[in-house]
Design an enzyme around this catalytic site. Sequence first.
Site, PDB file in Angstrom:
ATOM      1  N   GLN A  74      -4.966  -2.300   9.494  1.00  0.00           N
ATOM      2  CA  GLN A  74      -4.429  -3.489   8.924  1.00  0.00           C
ATOM      3  C   GLN A  74      -5.202  -4.683   9.694  1.00  0.00           C
ATOM      4  O   GLN A  74      -4.948  -4.659  10.748  1.00  0.00           O
ATOM      5  CB  GLN A  74      -3.087  -3.699   8.751  1.00  0.00           C
ATOM      6  CG  GLN A  74      -2.537  -4.926   7.897  1.00  0.00           C
ATOM      7  CD  GLN A  74      -3.262  -4.826   6.311  1.00  0.00           C
ATOM      8  OE1 GLN A  74      -3.134  -3.957   5.741  1.00  0.00           O
ATOM      9  NE2 GLN A  74      -3.780  -5.788   5.845  1.00  0.00           N
TER      10      GLN A  74
ATOM     11  N   ASP B 149     -11.197   1.666   3.672  1.00  0.00           N
ATOM     12  CA  ASP B 149     -11.605   0.021   3.559  1.00  0.00           C
ATOM     13  C   ASP B 149     -12.959  -0.182   3.379  1.00  0.00           C
ATOM     14  O   ASP B 149     -13.221  -1.336   2.874  1.00  0.00           O
ATOM     15  CB  ASP B 149     -10.968  -0.512   4.748  1.00  0.00           C
ATOM     16  CG  ASP B 149      -9.618  -1.362   4.774  1.00  0.00           C
ATOM     17  OD1 ASP B 149      -9.282  -1.561   3.691  1.00  0.00           O
ATOM     18  OD2 ASP B 149      -9.126  -1.502   5.706  1.00  0.00           O
TER      19      ASP B 149
ATOM     20  N   LYS C  14       0.877  -1.232  -0.060  1.00  0.00           N
ATOM     21  CA  LYS C  14       0.012  -0.011  -0.021  1.00  0.00           C
ATOM     22  C   LYS C  14       0.883   1.469   0.046  1.00  0.00           C
ATOM     23  O   LYS C  14       0.642   2.196  -0.727  1.00  0.00           O
ATOM     24  CB  LYS C  14      -0.964  -0.060   1.333  1.00  0.00           C
ATOM     25  CG  LYS C  14      -1.912  -1.152   1.226  1.00  0.00           C
ATOM     26  CD  LYS C  14      -2.884  -1.465   2.269  1.00  0.00           C
ATOM     27  CE  LYS C  14      -3.491  -2.703   2.190  1.00  0.00           C
ATOM     28  NZ  LYS C  14      -4.212  -3.067   3.434  1.00  0.00           N
TER      29      LYS C  14
END
Length: 291
Positions: free
Chosen positions: A97, A120, A53
């Site tokens: 994460q 997300d 990322k």
Amino acid sequence: MSAKLLEGKPASEKILAEVAGKVAELKAGGIRPMLAVVLVGEDPASMSYVAGKERACARLGMLSETHRLPASAPIGEVLGLVAGLNVRRDVHGVLVQSPLPGGLDETAVVEAIDPRKDVDGFHPLNIGRMLAGRDALLPCTPSGIIELLAHYGIDPAGKHAVVVGRSNIVGRPLANLLSRKGWGGDATVTLCHSRTANLAHHTRQADILIAAVGKPGAITADMVKDGAVVVDVGVNRVPDASDRRGYRLAGDVEFSGVAAKASAITPVPGGVGLMTVAMLMRNTVVAAGRA
Ligand code: NDP
């Protein structure tokens, strides 16, 4: 192999090129999109995803920062960090994460993220808006699969899509997007899971079969209809002494047998994973554009 390979590279590059254009527009207006990532613990797969990322942001001229906490960090510290990122005007996207180390309440952490920065697409507000068919930051893997199918001219409309796996991050939102009215949707969807009786009976009826199980070889050739489109979401580390890392990556689909029957299939790696990162970048510029 007779199946067409649905590679993520060309489809994701197209999206990334659009994102790069938006980044340039935003920068011209004085906004530099910034993604903040929170990484708790040292799970090797998570560390490699976070590095990917960071690389994607750098390549597109976006900023990123990764906040690392030890696996022993108390929930209050994680929530405090998220709260700080929520109020920073220079931060447009915030993601934590997953998976979090055992003992940390993942739901509480996701719900602490400002929904406007929830790149997300896991916050209940974004999930709810998605379910209602409204504008939302969509979860990256499911929306990336819809884009991947579209890139290859595969229209789910009127097809029977069978999704195996009902997680909140992949299977359930994907089933919703595929059954939505309009672009990328209009499929008739069956959602299977570990309690599904006679899984193969369902998978054999799929025009589009999506495996998001997390078990290598979960989908074998006898479970697939001739000519089906097969999307393999699984990313599994399989021990392999011949690989310098000591493992290789495998999907959920028994590739060679299924590729001989399917009309199209995604590779692992090089398929869905590339789309996931591209959609994350897109969500971040969308969030930055609204800031
Ligand atoms: P989860 O473990 O959260 O969910 C797995 C799902 O599979 C569950 O719904 C489970 O059922 C179901 N399942 C497990 N065993 C069986 C079985 N034998 N038959 C039918 N269903 C079964 O996984 P995720 O959704 O998070 O991830 C799935 C895979 O996708 C993983 O390999 C992960 O690494 C990968 N992934 C890849 C991404 C990418 O970008 N390429 C992004 C995210 C994930 P039940 O609910 O009953 O337990």
